[in-house]
Design an enzyme around this catalytic site. Structure first.
Site, PDB file in Angstrom:
ATOM      1  CE  LYS A 110      -3.022   2.473   3.221  1.00  0.00           C
ATOM      2  NZ  LYS A 110      -1.966   3.733   3.097  1.00  0.00           N
ATOM      3  CG  LEU A 144      -1.759  -0.764   6.780  1.00  0.00           C
ATOM      4  CD1 LEU A 144      -0.445  -0.806   5.711  1.00  0.00           C
ATOM      5  CD2 LEU A 144      -0.816  -0.722   8.104  1.00  0.00           C
ATOM      6  CG  ASP A 145      -2.948   4.905  10.893  1.00  0.00           C
ATOM      7  OD1 ASP A 145      -4.049   4.489  10.901  1.00  0.00           O
ATOM      8  OD2 ASP A 145      -2.322   5.270  11.386  1.00  0.00           O
ATOM      9  CE1 TYR A 146      -5.781   9.029   1.553  1.00  0.00           C
ATOM     10  CE2 TYR A 146      -4.797  10.827   2.681  1.00  0.00           C
ATOM     11  CZ  TYR A 146      -5.415  10.375   1.755  1.00  0.00           C
ATOM     12  OH  TYR A 146      -5.428  10.902   0.410  1.00  0.00           O
TER      13      TYR A 146
END
Length: 247
Positions: free
Chosen positions: A54, A89-91
């Site tokens: 990501k 997962l965080d942005y």
């Protein structure tokens, strides 16, 4: 809860008969389930396991009402199966995201009972000294949030931390957690005065982020899938805990 809400408003039917209470037992190969008249596929034609690297500024969902890029847009599997991200997962956090249509494995990997560890490589501002590391290893009290609201506070589980490199103005560390609270790594490091400048998840249980460029994905090998299932306790004789989390 969402399924219970659907049943409560009469949206779910089994073999043409509206369900009015739960639970209702069905045979995936035999029974026909619909929601608002639309059929629900009860069993995937094929179980698919994908590892995505990501990138930053991507949300770990399949759809985003604000129009931001999602992990679902980055994974176009030729099977056509709808793949869901395991956990979040965080942005602004990069790294390993597992996507699959195997609900049993996904539930095990995200349930705290099985303590499947996740490792993050963090670049933090400032020099992280040994006394700060001990505080991180012991854990902190962090506020808990449920349904978007603060709901008390609880102590984090102990973390495994390895210093990769210390520099005058920054420190590179690997931090391994056995739980997954909202922005936990960032919040813990902020507590010791070393805010995160860059964060990458590099490992989930036995699965490591390798052979995948940022923004790309690949299918897991049979060996990787087997190792994940063993770590999650889905293989007979396994403990449900990954080896590193027990060390």
């Amino acid at each position: 809860r969402a399924c219970e809400d659907l049943i409560a408003r009469g949206a779910v039917a089994v073999n043409g008969e509206t369900v009015v209470r739960s639970p209702v037992w069905v045979l995936p190969a035999v029974d026909r389930v619909t929601i608002d008249g639309r059929p629900v596929r009860l069993k995937a034609d094929r179980l698919v396991y994908v590892m995505l690297y990501k990138p930053r500024n991507t949300v770990t969902t399949l759809e985003d009402p604000d129009g931001r890029r999602t992990v679902g847009e980055l994974v176009d599997h030729p099977s056509g199966e709808r793949l869901y991200p395991v956990g979040r997962l965080d942005y602004d956090t990069m790294g390993l995201v597992l996507m699959t249509n195997d609900g049993d494995l996904a539930n095990r990997l995200t349930h705290p009972r099985y303590e499947v560890h996740k490792t993050y490589r963090a670049v933090v501002k400032g020099r992280l000294e040994d006394e700060m590391l001990e505080k991180l290893r012991d854990g902190f009290y962090l506020t808990d949030r449920r349904s978007g609201r603060t709901d008390g506070a609880s102590r984090t589980a102990g973390a495994l931390i390895e210093v990769v490199r210390r520099e005058p103005t920054r420190t590179l560390i690997d931090i391994t957690l056995r739980e997954g609270r909202n922005r936990q790594v960032r919040r813990m490091l902020a507590k010791v005065g070393c805010p995160v400048k860059k964060l990458v998840r590099i490992q989930m249980g036995p699965l490591t982020l390798k052979g995948v460029p940022m923004g790309a994905w690949r299918e897991l090998s049979a060996g990787e899938v087997g190792a994940l299932k063993k770590a999650a306790g889905l293989v007979k004789g396994s403990t449900g805990r990954s080896k590193r989390a027990d060390e």
